[in-house]
Write a protein that holds these residues in place. Sequence first.
Motif, short mmCIF file in Angstrom:
data_model
loop_
_atom_site.label_atom_id
_atom_site.label_comp_id
_atom_site.label_asym_id
_atom_site.label_seq_id
_atom_site.Cartn_x
_atom_site.Cartn_y
_atom_site.Cartn_z
N HIS A 1 0.83 -1.20 0.00
CA HIS A 1 0.00 0.00 0.00
C HIS A 1 0.87 1.25 0.00
CE1 HIS A 1 -3.90 -1.94 1.83
NE2 HIS A 1 -3.43 -2.60 0.78
N PHE A 2 0.48 2.23 -0.84
CA PHE A 2 1.10 3.55 -0.86
C PHE A 2 0.02 4.58 -0.54
CE2 PHE A 2 3.60 0.98 -3.76
CZ PHE A 2 4.91 1.30 -3.44
N GLN B 1 3.01 10.85 3.77
CA GLN B 1 3.16 9.79 2.79
C GLN B 1 3.55 8.51 3.54
OE1 GLN B 1 5.64 12.47 2.59
NE2 GLN B 1 3.95 13.75 1.82
N VAL C 1 4.25 3.97 3.05
CA VAL C 1 4.26 2.72 2.29
C VAL C 1 4.25 1.59 3.31
CG1 VAL C 1 6.80 2.77 2.12
CG2 VAL C 1 5.47 1.32 0.59
#
Length: 422
Positions: free
Chosen positions: A151-152, A178, A180
């Motif tokens: 998942h990003f 952000q 990951v």
Amino acid sequence: MKFISIFLFIFLGLILGSHAQFSFDGQYFTRGEYRNGYAKIIENGWNPAFFIAHRARIQATYLHNDYSFFMSVQDVRTWGSTSQLNTTDSFLSVHEAWAQVNFNPDLSLKVGRQELNYDNFRFLGNVDWAFQARSHDLALLKYEKNASKLHFGAAFNQQSQSFSGTLYEQPNQYKTAQFVRFEQLKGGNAYSLLFWNEGRENGGQVFFKQTFGVSNFQLGNSRKLKASGYLYFQTGKNTLDKLVSAWNFGIDFKREFLLDSAQGKKLAFSSGFEILSGTKNEDTKDRSFTPSYGTNHLFNGFMDYFFVSNVLTPPLGIQNLYLKGRINTNSKTWVQGDFHFFWAHQNLEMDIGKYFGSELDVSFGRILNEAVSIQAGYSRFFAQDRFVKISGIVNAKSNQDWAYLMFILRPNSKNRFIGVRI
């Protein structure tokens, strides 16, 4: 206007509910709480508090092979906080509103207001125990194939649609983030890795802090012995322009005994230890780990003294040793007892020790039918004098306790209870 919107939301669900691709759902729970030292040591002579509050949600989902849409509207209020002849209020809000496009069976993009609920919820959780819960405004790119998930996520927040500048002053919230996350399952074993970068603004300057590590690992089987844990590190800078160097480690062992499979009678025990690093008064770096977006109610005692109320000043960190036991008398009823021992990670003062005290949590749950459950609990904190002192209390009550009773209606949810785990 809000009540017109919710009426249209309900009406749309009733009209379209006959279509196979559209589902209409909801949930409701109400909780009465007795507070006599919950979240903060209470002074001698102060009267206990008692209140009843609720959360009511209406949820709509539209599914298609190539896309989907979800919206959740909730009403969160304390009973009696508005007049019986009330015409309007500000308690209705949108908890989630997102759309997802499926590029292929493995790759999708989810955009909008959504919950982030990963692993054991230590760093990223929806805080389901809180009436309002937590959701994020972001875009989430998901690649999921077989036993692997990647998942990003990315977000950029603003308080309004301004004509110039991007100043962001929303308290206790990131301006940009952000992350990951990678997850791998193999039989009964699993592990996941997380990297999270966030920027918070203070005085017109954005300060970036990173959280990364093994967000979860699981080994073994609970019927024999199951081990799970996590290890996080934090770097970067806090909003006071101070370098961050912090860490968080937790490990848990669980064993389950099946007493009567026909009646669903079983016994489970778990024991574990967690450290969230802290900062010495004279340290030039910020070494205090912050589980910013986790469901903290699950970890350091149900009275929420740590990382919920932020009672620790300065932030000395926490060491938590715990023992838990639960008995399911049948498939519908359970009783659980937890006991925690708390120490500061860093020294408080010279020669006064680190031990804060202990907490006893007793919980009860009962499934009434396929949609309705009841849940109750009682907790008591046994505080040491040093903990009372750093809490800023001069004359503390001899007993610090808290109790609650919940009525839960969740017709289509596997989570029949809230805020308790073994």
